[in-house]
Write a protein that holds these residues in place. Structure first.
Motif, PDB file in Angstrom:
ATOM      1  N   ALA A  26    -135.409 -93.452 -75.998  1.00 40.26           N
ATOM      2  CA  ALA A  26    -136.034 -92.580 -76.075  1.00 40.26           C
ATOM      3  C   ALA A  26    -135.987 -91.512 -77.341  1.00 40.26           C
ATOM      4  O   ALA A  26    -135.003 -92.031 -77.790  1.00 40.26           O
ATOM      5  CB  ALA A  26    -135.649 -91.557 -74.714  1.00 40.26           C
ATOM      6  N   THR A  27    -136.729 -90.954 -77.684  1.00 39.78           N
ATOM      7  CA  THR A  27    -136.762 -90.259 -78.922  1.00 39.78           C
ATOM      8  C   THR A  27    -135.811 -88.861 -78.662  1.00 39.78           C
ATOM      9  O   THR A  27    -135.966 -87.911 -79.483  1.00 39.78           O
ATOM     10  CB  THR A  27    -137.893 -89.891 -79.716  1.00 39.78           C
ATOM     11  N   PHE A  28    -135.449 -88.814 -77.360  1.00 42.02           N
ATOM     12  CA  PHE A  28    -134.714 -87.408 -77.260  1.00 42.02           C
ATOM     13  C   PHE A  28    -133.563 -88.092 -76.326  1.00 42.02           C
ATOM     14  O   PHE A  28    -133.429 -88.964 -75.785  1.00 42.02           O
ATOM     15  CB  PHE A  28    -135.389 -86.445 -76.327  1.00 42.02           C
ATOM     16  N   ASP A  29    -132.308 -87.034 -76.296  1.00 41.67           N
ATOM     17  CA  ASP A  29    -131.213 -87.499 -75.433  1.00 41.67           C
ATOM     18  C   ASP A  29    -131.311 -87.002 -74.148  1.00 41.67           C
ATOM     19  O   ASP A  29    -131.118 -85.670 -73.796  1.00 41.67           O
ATOM     20  CB  ASP A  29    -130.010 -86.901 -76.290  1.00 41.67           C
ATOM     21  N   GLU A  30    -131.505 -87.916 -73.169  1.00 39.65           N
ATOM     22  CA  GLU A  30    -131.424 -87.439 -71.584  1.00 39.65           C
ATOM     23  C   GLU A  30    -129.965 -86.580 -71.260  1.00 39.65           C
ATOM     24  O   GLU A  30    -129.863 -86.055 -70.370  1.00 39.65           O
ATOM     25  CB  GLU A  30    -131.685 -88.385 -70.875  1.00 39.65           C
ATOM     26  N   ASN A  31    -128.813 -87.150 -71.860  1.00 36.07           N
ATOM     27  CA  ASN A  31    -127.840 -86.854 -71.420  1.00 36.07           C
ATOM     28  C   ASN A  31    -126.836 -86.063 -72.497  1.00 36.07           C
ATOM     29  O   ASN A  31    -125.810 -86.250 -72.762  1.00 36.07           O
ATOM     30  CB  ASN A  31    -126.904 -87.915 -70.848  1.00 36.07           C
ATOM     31  N   VAL A  32    -127.729 -85.188 -73.192  1.00 42.10           N
ATOM     32  CA  VAL A  32    -127.021 -84.658 -74.412  1.00 42.10           C
ATOM     33  C   VAL A  32    -125.683 -84.086 -74.263  1.00 42.10           C
ATOM     34  O   VAL A  32    -124.491 -84.066 -74.899  1.00 42.10           O
ATOM     35  CB  VAL A  32    -128.021 -83.755 -75.280  1.00 42.10           C
ATOM     36  N   GLU A  33    -125.575 -83.001 -73.143  1.00 43.80           N
ATOM     37  CA  GLU A  33    -124.574 -82.376 -73.013  1.00 43.80           C
ATOM     38  C   GLU A  33    -123.139 -83.456 -72.648  1.00 43.80           C
ATOM     39  O   GLU A  33    -121.950 -83.111 -73.012  1.00 43.80           O
ATOM     40  CB  GLU A  33    -124.510 -81.310 -71.740  1.00 43.80           C
ATOM     41  N   LYS A  34    -123.452 -84.272 -71.763  1.00 45.67           N
ATOM     42  CA  LYS A  34    -122.516 -85.356 -71.421  1.00 45.67           C
ATOM     43  C   LYS A  34    -122.191 -86.024 -72.810  1.00 45.67           C
ATOM     44  O   LYS A  34    -120.703 -86.488 -72.941  1.00 45.67           O
ATOM     45  CB  LYS A  34    -122.962 -86.338 -70.515  1.00 45.67           C
ATOM     46  N   ARG A  35    -122.835 -86.409 -73.674  1.00 43.18           N
ATOM     47  CA  ARG A  35    -122.792 -87.212 -74.549  1.00 43.18           C
ATOM     48  C   ARG A  35    -121.989 -86.426 -75.920  1.00 43.18           C
ATOM     49  O   ARG A  35    -120.834 -86.934 -76.521  1.00 43.18           O
ATOM     50  CB  ARG A  35    -123.978 -87.681 -75.637  1.00 43.18           C
ATOM     51  N   ARG A  36    -122.017 -84.914 -75.738  1.00 38.82           N
ATOM     52  CA  ARG A  36    -121.415 -84.101 -76.734  1.00 38.82           C
ATOM     53  C   ARG A  36    -119.925 -84.174 -76.465  1.00 38.82           C
ATOM     54  O   ARG A  36    -119.109 -84.044 -77.262  1.00 38.82           O
ATOM     55  CB  ARG A  36    -121.791 -83.050 -76.593  1.00 38.82           C
ATOM     56  N   LYS A  37    -119.385 -84.404 -75.261  1.00 43.03           N
ATOM     57  CA  LYS A  37    -118.131 -84.413 -74.713  1.00 43.03           C
ATOM     58  C   LYS A  37    -117.526 -85.913 -74.565  1.00 43.03           C
ATOM     59  O   LYS A  37    -116.322 -86.023 -74.341  1.00 43.03           O
ATOM     60  CB  LYS A  37    -118.143 -83.772 -73.308  1.00 43.03           C
ATOM     61  N   SER A  38    -118.336 -86.755 -75.139  1.00 46.86           N
ATOM     62  CA  SER A  38    -117.946 -88.118 -75.179  1.00 46.86           C
ATOM     63  C   SER A  38    -117.599 -88.664 -76.602  1.00 46.86           C
ATOM     64  O   SER A  38    -118.098 -88.295 -77.456  1.00 46.86           O
ATOM     65  CB  SER A  38    -119.048 -88.997 -74.478  1.00 46.86           C
ATOM     66  N   LEU A  39    -116.613 -89.773 -76.369  1.00 52.22           N
ATOM     67  CA  LEU A  39    -116.283 -90.402 -77.668  1.00 52.22           C
ATOM     68  C   LEU A  39    -117.679 -91.110 -78.396  1.00 52.22           C
ATOM     69  O   LEU A  39    -117.644 -91.530 -79.435  1.00 52.22           O
ATOM     70  CB  LEU A  39    -115.157 -91.181 -77.731  1.00 52.22           C
ATOM     71  N   TRP A  40    -118.597 -91.254 -77.530  1.00 54.49           N
ATOM     72  CA  TRP A  40    -119.582 -92.186 -77.790  1.00 54.49           C
ATOM     73  C   TRP A  40    -120.648 -91.564 -78.831  1.00 54.49           C
ATOM     74  O   TRP A  40    -121.042 -92.269 -79.452  1.00 54.49           O
ATOM     75  CB  TRP A  40    -120.550 -92.635 -76.822  1.00 54.49           C
ATOM     76  N   ARG A  41    -120.432 -90.276 -78.866  1.00 58.28           N
ATOM     77  CA  ARG A  41    -121.382 -89.490 -79.870  1.00 58.28           C
ATOM     78  C   ARG A  41    -120.748 -89.931 -81.509  1.00 58.28           C
ATOM     79  O   ARG A  41    -121.831 -89.559 -82.174  1.00 58.28           O
ATOM     80  CB  ARG A  41    -121.037 -87.988 -79.877  1.00 58.28           C
TER      81      ARG A  41
END
Length: 199
Positions: free
Chosen positions: A58-73
């Motif tokens: 997707a061209t947007f992040d469906e789980n942006v809040e979760k990703r912000r807290k994750s090392l995956w970012r």
């Protein structure tokens, strides 16, 4: 596209579907060499078959809040690693506007009806088996995508009207490959492909 060294898959995919503000995108990609080894970051080295692969994102992040807290970012996305390999060719792209009725995960599930999942690909923060499949029924997959409302651009049209960031990314990839692989790379693609990528 962001200038950050490591960008999210959404940032990387955005130039592929500029028709919509938020969209789902399926990329069709050809691996022309049997047993091609591609480094995929957290997945390590992965061996790919000589066939077609399809990826949904997707061209947007469906789980942006979760990703912000994750090392995956902080990590480079698997699809960017995959397309960084100079032998992999984009043969099609399919886009549709995003809405609440269809998610990446729904599309990933449908895609697995027509191929074999590459386990763990781009599933940092969801329960999907994979967002990449090795396609076994290309016609069936394209028909399914059309039924889901995707508009597909195939062959020479695959890279028309994409953002300049993608063209620059692919051209840089080819230049680096010509230096690294020399005659082997030209044997597969010749010297004229860079012109084919011009917008």
């Amino acid at each position: 596209m962001s200038n950050k060294k490591n960008r999210s898959y959404a940032e990387f995919l955005a130039p592929f579907c500029m028709e919509y503000d938020k969209s789902l995108v399926v990329l069709l990609m050809e691996v022309p060499i049997e047993g091609l080894i591609v480094y995929l970051g957290s997945l390590g080295d992965y061996v790919f078959h000589q066939t077609m692969y399809a990826y949904v994102g997707a061209t947007f992040d469906e789980n942006v809040e979760k990703r912000r807290k994750s090392l995956w970012r902080w990590r480079k996305s698997h699809i960017e690693y995959f397309l960084s390999n100079p032998f992999i060719r984009i043969t099609g792209r399919c886009c549709r506007p995003a809405d609440d009725n269809l998610t990446i995960h729904n599309v990933a599930g449908r895609m697995r009806w027509y191929g074999v999942a590459v386990k763990g690909f781009e599933v940092y923060d969801c329960n999907c088996e994979s967002h990449l499949v090795r396609v076994e029924n290309t016609y069936g997959l394209l028909e399914e995508l059309a039924n889901l409302g995707f508009k597909c651009f195939l062959g020479n049209d695959a890279l028309k009207n994409v953002g300049n960031e993608i063209i620059d990314f692919l051209n840089k990839r080819m230049k680096n490959a010509e230096k690294a692989y020399g005659l082997l790379y030209k044997q597969f693609f010749g010297s004229g492909e860079r012109n084919d990528l011009s917008p």
